[in-house]
Design an enzyme around this catalytic site. Structure first.
Site, short mmCIF file in Angstrom:
data_model
loop_
_atom_site.label_atom_id
_atom_site.label_comp_id
_atom_site.label_asym_id
_atom_site.label_seq_id
_atom_site.Cartn_x
_atom_site.Cartn_y
_atom_site.Cartn_z
N HIS A 122 13.81 50.77 21.70
CA HIS A 122 12.68 50.76 22.61
C HIS A 122 11.41 50.57 21.79
O HIS A 122 11.46 50.37 20.55
CB HIS A 122 12.63 52.04 23.44
N GLY B 208 9.27 52.53 20.70
CA GLY B 208 9.12 53.46 19.60
C GLY B 208 9.78 52.95 18.33
O GLY B 208 9.19 52.98 17.24
N HIS B 209 11.02 52.47 18.44
CA HIS B 209 11.70 51.87 17.29
C HIS B 209 10.93 50.65 16.79
O HIS B 209 10.75 50.46 15.58
CB HIS B 209 13.12 51.44 17.65
N GLY C 282 9.87 58.33 13.09
CA GLY C 282 8.88 58.65 14.11
C GLY C 282 8.54 60.12 14.16
O GLY C 282 9.39 60.99 13.92
N SER D 269 11.98 57.48 24.20
CA SER D 269 13.26 57.97 23.69
C SER D 269 14.39 57.21 24.35
O SER D 269 14.29 56.84 25.53
CB SER D 269 13.40 59.47 23.99
#
Length: 359
Positions: free
Chosen positions: A69, A71-72, A196, A242
């Protein structure tokens, strides 16, 4: 996309995914098509890494379990901006799941993950250089069993940091994390690695592990912690991104932002010099109120914990400590975990000088 598996093919677990395999063909010939090189063996990865060493090129590394997602992808962008080459690993690690946890149902979206990585570009026009997609047998040649008593082989444990906070709720989790990341660091030998803030305990534990094991690739200084990526949708209220958010029903997702909102409420109390006890109470009171509201809407929500910890020892901060009683350059972790339906969500905020951790 993966094609249907003919009867003449067997399957191989690669990176936690079922990949078709014929006795006469290599694994790479049946992987999803991608312009990014995909390495499934240590020999392939090490040949590539040796060339990077010989050309004096820096290598950034982002370890993931897939289901990528934003975030990655933000971690990958940091690596692309700061390194000549970037490797992303995709491996669903069995040893960090307890026997009762969701290993089988963990989202596996390899074709979409590769598409997302392929689409990444930074102003320098760098793109991901390679994906490491090892099998369980590559990563755990001795044993990959989930239950520690039945495991054989070599495992890594960071004493003192792995049994508190998230470790208290998930015994053995950080043993599995420390072990697989040590293996990945040995395989990739990254110049820089990126994690993260959402998984703050994991990142700090790995920094300690890197220091204790005298690793050179990466060092504690080149293991970077990047601020938590949050949903930009107004209705999500800053929800931390997440892979497990995919488990939430539409009704449950409405209540998922409550954890972050409670931590922000506690942060304001800390800024106003409330004691640690009152700071945690402010968060807990909001969570309890929202849990009652959620129940009236048919959504079960319960708090696992809200706590404040020292980032270096992970010791719990004393009840009577406040912003006024803390040293000027101090940084503390305010974190929490809640269950929304059957999904456990975590989040945290750094109080004080966050630059001591986020670099």
């Amino acid at each position: 996309m993966l094609a249907a598996i003919p009867k003449s093919l067997s399957t191989l677990r690669v990176g936690g995914f079922n990949i078709a395999r014929r006795a006469s063909m290599s694994t790479s010939s049946v992987l999803p098509q991608s312009p990014i090189p995909i390495f499934t063996t240590l020999a392939q990865l090490r040949e590539w890494r040796s060339k990077a060493f010989s050309e004096d090129k820096s290598v950034g590394f982002v370890p993931t379990m897939g289901a990528l997602h934003e975030g990655h992808l933000s971690l990958v962008r940091h690596s692309l901006a700061e390194n000549d080459l970037t490797v992303v690993s995709i491996f669903v690690n069995p040893t960090q799941f307890a026997p009762h946890e969701d290993l089988a149902s963990y989202p596996r979206t390899l074709p979409q993950d590769l598409d997302a990585l392929t689409a990444l570009r930074v102003p320098s026009q760098r793109a991901p250089s390679a994906v490491f997609l090892p099998s369980v047998d590559v990563m755990y040649p001795s044993s990959s069993r989930q239950s520690p008593p039945s495991q054989t082989g070599t495992f890594v444990e960071v004493k003192g940091l792995g049994a508190v906070m998230e470790g208290a709720a998930r015994p053995g989790f950080f043993r599995g994390v420390a072990t697989v990341v040590t293996k990945l660091f040995n395989a990739v030998q990254p110049s820089h690695a990126y994690f993260g803030q959402k998984d703050i305990q994991q990142a700090l534990l790995l920094r300690r592990m890197v220091a204790d094991l005298l690793l050179a690739h990466p060092t504690p200084q080149t293991l970077h912690v990047v601020p938590t990526a949050r949903s930009l949708q107004p209705a999500d209220g800053g929800l931390a991104l997440s892979s497990r958010n995919a488990y939430l029903t539409p009704e449950e997702r409405m209540y998922a932002p409550v954890l972050y909102r409670s931590l922000k409420t506690a942060e304001r109390a800390w800024a106003e010099s409330a004691s640690k006890r009152d700071v945690v109470k402010a968060a807990m009171d909001l969570l309890e109120t929202e849990a009652r509201t959620a129940k009236n809407s048919g959504v079960e929500m319960r708090t696992d914990y809200v706590e404040m910890n020292d980032p270096w020892t992970l010791d719990v901060v004393g009840d009577h400590e406040s912003k006024n009683s803390s040293e000027e350059n101090r940084v503390l972790i305010l974190s929490g975990a809640v269950w929304v339906g059957k999904t456990r969500l975590i989040d945290n905020i750094l109080l004080g000088n966050s630059s001591r951790i986020l670099y």
